[in-house]
Structures are given as C-alpha cells and as structure tokens.
Design a protein around this motif. Structure first.
Motif, PDB file in Angstrom:
ATOM      1  N   ASN A 169      -8.566  15.035   6.676  1.00 53.78           N
ATOM      2  CA  ASN A 169      -8.708  14.640   5.271  1.00 53.78           C
ATOM      3  C   ASN A 169      -8.382  15.783   4.325  1.00 53.78           C
ATOM      4  O   ASN A 169      -7.750  15.587   3.292  1.00 53.78           O
ATOM      5  CB  ASN A 169     -10.133  14.138   5.001  1.00 53.78           C
ATOM      6  CG  ASN A 169     -10.217  12.629   5.049  1.00 53.78           C
ATOM      7  OD1 ASN A 169      -9.199  11.941   4.969  1.00 53.78           O
ATOM      8  ND2 ASN A 169     -11.418  12.117   5.175  1.00 53.78           N
ATOM      9  N   LYS A 173      -2.885   7.410  -1.121  1.00 54.88           N
ATOM     10  CA  LYS A 173      -2.133   6.258  -0.588  1.00 54.88           C
ATOM     11  C   LYS A 173      -2.432   5.983   0.881  1.00 54.88           C
ATOM     12  O   LYS A 173      -2.095   4.933   1.408  1.00 54.88           O
ATOM     13  CB  LYS A 173      -0.634   6.468  -0.795  1.00 54.88           C
ATOM     14  CG  LYS A 173      -0.268   6.477  -2.279  1.00 54.88           C
ATOM     15  CD  LYS A 173       1.194   6.265  -2.510  1.00 54.88           C
ATOM     16  CE  LYS A 173       1.489   4.799  -2.774  1.00 54.88           C
ATOM     17  NZ  LYS A 173       2.902   4.544  -3.064  1.00 54.88           N
ATOM     18  N   GLY A 174      -3.025   6.942   1.538  1.00 56.59           N
ATOM     19  CA  GLY A 174      -3.421   6.732   2.929  1.00 56.59           C
ATOM     20  C   GLY A 174      -2.457   7.344   3.919  1.00 56.59           C
ATOM     21  O   GLY A 174      -1.391   7.857   3.564  1.00 56.59           O
ATOM     22  N   TYR A 175      -2.855   7.282   5.154  1.00 61.12           N
ATOM     23  CA  TYR A 175      -2.065   7.915   6.206  1.00 61.12           C
ATOM     24  C   TYR A 175      -2.371   7.244   7.534  1.00 61.12           C
ATOM     25  O   TYR A 175      -3.231   6.355   7.612  1.00 61.12           O
ATOM     26  CB  TYR A 175      -2.362   9.420   6.256  1.00 61.12           C
ATOM     27  CG  TYR A 175      -3.822   9.763   6.447  1.00 61.12           C
ATOM     28  CD1 TYR A 175      -4.426   9.639   7.687  1.00 61.12           C
ATOM     29  CD2 TYR A 175      -4.606  10.211   5.375  1.00 61.12           C
ATOM     30  CE1 TYR A 175      -5.763   9.954   7.866  1.00 61.12           C
ATOM     31  CE2 TYR A 175      -5.938  10.538   5.549  1.00 61.12           C
ATOM     32  CZ  TYR A 175      -6.504  10.405   6.793  1.00 61.12           C
ATOM     33  OH  TYR A 175      -7.825  10.715   6.968  1.00 61.12           O
ATOM     34  N   ARG A 176      -1.662   7.668   8.562  1.00 63.21           N
ATOM     35  CA  ARG A 176      -1.938   7.158   9.906  1.00 63.21           C
ATOM     36  C   ARG A 176      -2.215   8.337  10.829  1.00 63.21           C
ATOM     37  O   ARG A 176      -1.546   9.378  10.718  1.00 63.21           O
ATOM     38  CB  ARG A 176      -0.745   6.347  10.425  1.00 63.21           C
ATOM     39  CG  ARG A 176      -1.022   5.643  11.737  1.00 63.21           C
ATOM     40  CD  ARG A 176       0.110   4.709  12.128  1.00 63.21           C
ATOM     41  NE  ARG A 176       0.178   3.531  11.276  1.00 63.21           N
ATOM     42  CZ  ARG A 176       1.168   2.627  11.316  1.00 63.21           C
ATOM     43  NH1 ARG A 176       2.165   2.767  12.169  1.00 63.21           N
ATOM     44  NH2 ARG A 176       1.147   1.582  10.512  1.00 63.21           N
TER      45      ARG A 176
END
Ligand code: AMP
Ligand code: ZN
Length: 114
Positions: free
Chosen positions: A69, A80-83
C-alpha cells in the motif's frame, strides 16, 4: 541462497531498480514489466515459495501487504487500485524460487483468472 537472483539483488551483487527497502523487505521494478507499474515486493529472508512459509514468517508476509500500500501510494496508483499476484509452485507458474508479490497497476488490469 547463492544462486538466487533476488538474493543477489538484496546483496547488491546484481543491480535492481529498488523502490523500497527496510530491514526485512525490499521492492524493485520487474525487469519485464506487464503494466506501467510492476514492482516485486519480497522478504529479505530467502523463502522459496508461499508453500514454504513457516509460522515465524507470517509476520513479515503480513507486513508486505502494508508495504504494498505504501508503494502504491508513492507510485500514484492507490486511488484507482491495483492487482497483487503471487505465483506459487509449478502449477502456479512460479519461475523465480524466492517468494515475491507482483504489484501491478497504472492501467485497467486485463483478464482475470478468477
Ligand atoms: P514469477 O513468474 O512469478 O516467478 O515471476 C518472476 C518475475 O521476476 C518475472 O516477472 C521476471 O520478469 C522477474 N525478474 C526476473 N529476474 C529479474 C531481475 N533481475 N530484476 C527484476 N525482475 C526480474
Ligand atoms: Zn533468494
């Protein structure tokens, strides 16, 4: 581990584009990125795979998620997020036998396996 490429990056025997380091964890850019942000986050302790973690490793494995994080925030992909991908063992498609967490982001990630 003498022949481990990631241990060599940790020990500065092989160059790595390091983006984060503390006493237990290091993160560096993947040499063949699959996304605008593709960073590998690993424990400094040589653990071959998720299959091989012991109870004493659980703390650092948990800490890695917090580090992910922090890196995501620094890389501007937190909103926006992630993987995160951990390939594990033969069927999981793991190539480098030092446990690593792929942090991928900076674009809409493609096909999901599940
Ligand atoms: P995996 O298939 O999950 O074992 O992923 C191994 C990853 O390590 C691949 O994405 C490779 O591109 C990456 N990799 C291998 N050697 C290096 C290196 N010297 N520096 C950075 N990334 C590497
Ligand atoms: Zn290693």
């Amino acid at each position: 581990m003498e022949d481990c490429i990631f241990c060599k990056i940790i020990n500065r025997e092989v160059p790595g584009d390091i983006v984060y380091e503390d006493d237990e964890i290091i993160a560096f850019r993947d040499i063949h990125p699959c996304a605008p942000v593709h960073i590998l986050v690993i424990p400094k302790k040589h653990i071959s795979s998720l299959i091989d973690i012991t109870e004493e490793d659980e703390k650092v494995i948990g800490k890695i998620y917090g580090v992910i994080n922090k890196i995501a925030q620094k890389e501007g992909i937190l909103d926006k997020g992630y993987r995160v991908i951990i390939n594990c063992g033969e069927d999981g498609g793991q190539v480098v036998k030092h446990i690593h967490f792929h942090l991928l982001g900076g674009k809409k990630m493609g096909v999901k396996v599940c």
